[in-house]
Design a protein around this motif. Structure first.
Motif, mmCIF file in Angstrom:
data_model
loop_
_atom_site.group_PDB
_atom_site.id
_atom_site.type_symbol
_atom_site.label_atom_id
_atom_site.label_comp_id
_atom_site.label_asym_id
_atom_site.label_seq_id
_atom_site.Cartn_x
_atom_site.Cartn_y
_atom_site.Cartn_z
ATOM 1 N N GLY A 1 0.593 -1.378 -0.162
ATOM 2 C CA GLY A 1 0.522 0.198 -0.412
ATOM 3 C C GLY A 1 0.407 1.185 0.123
ATOM 4 N N ALA B 1 2.465 2.803 -3.716
ATOM 5 C CA ALA B 1 1.816 2.710 -4.930
ATOM 6 C C ALA B 1 2.270 4.211 -5.596
ATOM 7 N N ASN B 2 2.516 5.219 -4.638
ATOM 8 C CA ASN B 2 2.799 6.448 -4.757
ATOM 9 C C ASN B 2 4.041 7.338 -5.463
ATOM 10 N N PHE C 1 0.215 -3.427 -9.906
ATOM 11 C CA PHE C 1 -1.356 -2.714 -8.924
ATOM 12 C C PHE C 1 -2.101 -3.023 -10.216
ATOM 13 N N TYR C 2 -2.219 -2.779 -11.602
ATOM 14 C CA TYR C 2 -3.630 -3.398 -12.028
ATOM 15 C C TYR C 2 -3.667 -4.358 -12.618
ATOM 16 N N LEU D 1 -4.345 -6.496 2.066
ATOM 17 C CA LEU D 1 -5.181 -4.871 2.481
ATOM 18 C C LEU D 1 -5.893 -4.697 3.462
ATOM 19 N N GLN E 1 -6.860 -2.298 3.234
ATOM 20 C CA GLN E 1 -7.267 -0.403 2.546
ATOM 21 C C GLN E 1 -8.438 -1.358 1.623
ATOM 22 N N MET F 1 -3.223 4.477 0.054
ATOM 23 C CA MET F 1 -3.757 3.728 -0.741
ATOM 24 C C MET F 1 -3.342 2.301 -2.044
ATOM 25 N N PRO F 2 -3.332 1.312 -2.237
ATOM 26 C CA PRO F 2 -2.821 0.479 -3.776
ATOM 27 C C PRO F 2 -2.990 1.071 -4.716
ATOM 28 N N ASP F 3 -3.460 2.302 -4.876
ATOM 29 C CA ASP F 3 -4.219 2.950 -6.402
ATOM 30 C C ASP F 3 -2.969 3.857 -6.541
ATOM 31 N N PRO F 4 -1.747 3.572 -7.703
ATOM 32 C CA PRO F 4 -0.779 4.583 -8.415
ATOM 33 C C PRO F 4 -1.810 5.458 -8.825
ATOM 34 N N VAL F 5 -2.668 5.044 -9.186
ATOM 35 C CA VAL F 5 -3.533 6.901 -9.944
ATOM 36 C C VAL F 5 -3.747 7.407 -9.106
ATOM 37 N N THR F 6 -4.474 7.505 -8.367
ATOM 38 C CA THR F 6 -4.971 7.622 -7.563
ATOM 39 C C THR F 6 -4.059 8.724 -6.132
ATOM 40 N N GLU F 7 -3.387 7.901 -6.206
ATOM 41 C CA GLU F 7 -2.171 7.730 -5.314
ATOM 42 C C GLU F 7 -1.586 9.690 -6.105
#
Lengths: 347, 312
Positions: free
Chosen positions: A219, A222-223, A246-247, A261, A263, B259-265
């Motif tokens: 988690g 991702a950033n 991730f996707y 996770l 989340q 969040m485990p979501d690269p685009v929103t992150e």
């Protein structure tokens, strides 16, 4: 070595001898780290992610040896290094490391400024007032207010997040090309964690660093990550660009890591949890190391180690499920949702 | 409906101070909340916010400087009778953050798990004690044989299970879990969270779940209180809190959840809370008001108006 590769691991084998037994911590692993990228190595504790990166700066424990393979940096094979003197040309100077716990990586008896000064003197060759100015600048660069005053303070006068900033200041004061961050935020609060990750990201761009993150928490990365390498039992089971992992994750272990996770959890329902325990690396692993814990394991997973199957040019996974002859399996619910979030672009 | 629910624990104007009286530091400052029977109450804050101190004040480890803690309507803070003390020990148990340092490394699991029993059942026969230990271990998914081993022989997740078994053997009604999963790997966290919710369903346990990570607290808690520098900032049903965070500190906490979501992150804007934005003059102390059913927030009259607008 390819032009844009800064650090290259080739068929690396690392063994530890413990109580007369041999533990295969890293089992024939290859990985290229590209110049200027930010790579995240993700895995459970004991998977070997720290050992793997520590081998590149000569910080393996005394009972650990590199039993095979190469680590290429600037056309030098780091595996051939024997003396501390050789390692000091790399460690800190070229590849610096930020450890997990800022409490233990700072000396409690020395003011933080002097600890940065040590790195400045050693690696930038500055002396006297110029060195001190550089150390104050390093503190300012990591976002510490009133650096002149804080310079004289001891680590206990800093909060956890500020201490980690000091550790980062020491690391970048050596002007490294590569910055390894070993669980840089695990000991910190969520709000501070986000700030430290932002800081590392900012420094990476400003100083044109290559960064390697080590973490157990998918988690968190991702950033910050451009690429993700998932490690399990001393081997990378999946490597790909951040969005791809991730996707469109392909290895069941990556599915499991993502699904567990909180989340992504739905309240009132159980979180996905991986059954069983990681394999005992004192014994040779047969087939896919994850097979005994893998609900989608095929017969061949127990017999033969899967090769890497290329999903795209930048994305590969070590699972027999990707073999054209393998049965089609549906990934768990959470993973399908992630795929939809990615708009099916990566599937 | 909340009126009908039974209050198990009531914390009223709780203040806890450390240090000499003249220069006392208020770790917890005038905090009030109720915990209903059977619910999971999440207490979220950063390190040093006083969240652990509240837990320790409830279980009578830290003495209170002001206010009271009630358990089933009876005051359990301050000086209490021996019977009340015993009742608290028996009915309220704690699970600690670090499963390595919270278990006695020189004692066998058998002793660690049953140590609490010895204080309330002084003359329990050995066979019954062994049986209770075996059952407690099984309840948390460990093998009864593990009783003869030492803590260092276990993984982090298993050790945390031992810590939970140690609390459960007392058959408590109320469990204070202080960052029970912070020291664990992600995959092990899931196991421990699942175990905690399964045990809650089976035994009707009530939890006070203390943590710094809002995403974990949301997953397990029915209601969440946000604490900052010893003061409650906001209290609401978990989903309410996530849907309409009012206080700027709560919003900062929410923005920090990875969040485990690269685009929103990558699009995410990190909010940093500056306590200077909520300074109150001494003659006009902040209010604690319920702006929608069950949703409390701290602020001045002017801020309340702003918050009300945000809820529209």
């Amino acid at each position: 070595m390819k032009e844009n590769v800064i650090l290259s691991f080739e068929d690396l084998d690392i063994r530890f001898s413990l109580r007369g037994q041999v533990l295969n911590a890293i089992r024939g692993v290859s990985l290229d780290v590209y110049r200027g990228e930010s790579l995240a190595i993700v895995g459970e504790s004991g998977s070997g992610k720290s050992v793997f990166t520590k081998s590149a700066i000569g910080l393996l424990d005394a009972n650990g040896t590199i039993a095979g393979g190469h680590i290429w940096y600037n056309d030098k094979d780091l595996v051939t290094f024997r003396t501390e003197k050789e390692w000091l040309t790399i460690r800190g100077k070229e590849i610096a490391m930020v450890m997990q716990d800022p409490m233990t990586s700072l000396n409690p008896l020395i003011p933080v400024g002097d600890q940065i000064l040590e790195a400045v003197v050693l690696h930038q060759g500055l002396r006297g007032a110029a060195a001190k100015r550089a150390a104050v600048e390093a503190l300012r660069a990591v976002g510490i207010q009133e650096p002149e005053r804080r310079y004289k303070q001891y680590p206990h006068e800093f909060s956890g997040g500020m201490r980690q900033r000091v550790v980062i200041a020491i690391a970048i004061a050596c002007r490294p090309k590569i910055l390894i961050c070993d669980e840089p935020t695990t000991a910190l609060d969520v709000t501070i964690q986000a700030q430290i990750l932002d800081l590392i990201k900012e420094l990476q761009q400003k100083l044109e660093l290559t960064t390697i993150y080590i973490t157990h928490d998918l988690g968190v990365v991702a950033n910050v990550a451009d690429r993700i390498a998932v490690m399990y039992a001393g081997d990378f089971v999946e490597v790909g660009r951040c969005e791809e992992v991730f996707y469109d994750p392909r290895h069941p272990y990556t599915w499991a890591l993502l699904s567990s996770l909180p989340q992504l959890g739905v309240k009132g329902e159980n979180l996905y949890s991986i059954r069983g325990t990681p394999p005992n690396l004192f014994y040779a692993v047969k087939g896919d190391a994850f097979a005994p814990r893998n609900p989608w394991a095929l017969k061949i997973d127990y017999l033969k180690r899967p090769p890497y199957f290329q999903v795209s040019e930048t994305h590969k996974a070590r699972t027999w499920l990707l073999d054209p002859r393998a049965p089609k399996v549906d990934p768990p619910e959470h993973i399908r949702q992630l795929r939809e979030k990615g708009g099916g672009r990566y599937a | 409906m909340p009126e009908k629910r039974e209050k198990l624990v009531e914390v009223q104007n709780l203040t806890v101070t450390f240090g000499p009286r003249r220069r006392a530091f208020k770790a917890v400052d005038d905090v009030s909340f109720d915990i209903y029977k059977g619910e999971t109450f999440g207490l979220v804050g950063e390190s040093g916010s006083g969240k652990t101190t509240i837990g320790r004040a409830i279980i009578r480890v830290n003495p209170v400087a002001g206010g009271v803690v009630k358990y089933r309507g009876e005051v359990i803070s301050g000086r209490v009778s021996r019977e009340t003390d015993q009742r608290v020990i028996r009915n309220i148990q704690m699970v600690f953050q670090d499963p390595i340092s919270s278990l006695n490394e020189r004692a066998k699991v058998d002793y660690i798990v049953s140590e609490g029993l010895a204080s309330i059942h002084k003359h329990m026969p050995e066979a019954e004690r062994k049986e209770r230990v075996a059952k407690a271990l099984q309840d948390v998914g460990l093998l009864p044989e593990f009783a003869s081993r030492f803590p260092h022989e276990f993984s982090g997740g298993q050790r945390q299970r031992i810590g939970i078994a140690r609390a459960l053997i007392m058959e408590p009604e109320f469990v204070i879990a202080d960052e029970p999963i912070s020291a664990l790997d992600v995959s092990i966290r899931a196991q421990v969270l699942n175990l905690m919710s399964a045990l809650q369903k089976e035994r009707g346990l009530t939890y006070l779940f203390i943590a710094h990570d809002l995403s974990v607290v949301r997953f397990i808690s029915d209601r969440i209180a946000v604490i900052y520098q010893g003061k409650l900032m906001e209290l609401a049903d978990s989903e309410q809190l996530f849907a309409h965070p009012l206080h700027p500190y709560t919003r900062a906490l929410l923005s920090a959840i990875p969040m485990p979501d690269p685009v929103t992150e990558r699009k995410k804007k990190l909010l940093v809370y500056d306590p200077a934005q909520n300074k109150y003059p001494a003659n006009d102390p902040p209010l604690w008001e319920e702006l929608e059913p069950g949703h409390f927030v701290r602020g001045s009259q002017r801020e309340m108006d702003e918050y009300r607008k945000m809820l529209l």
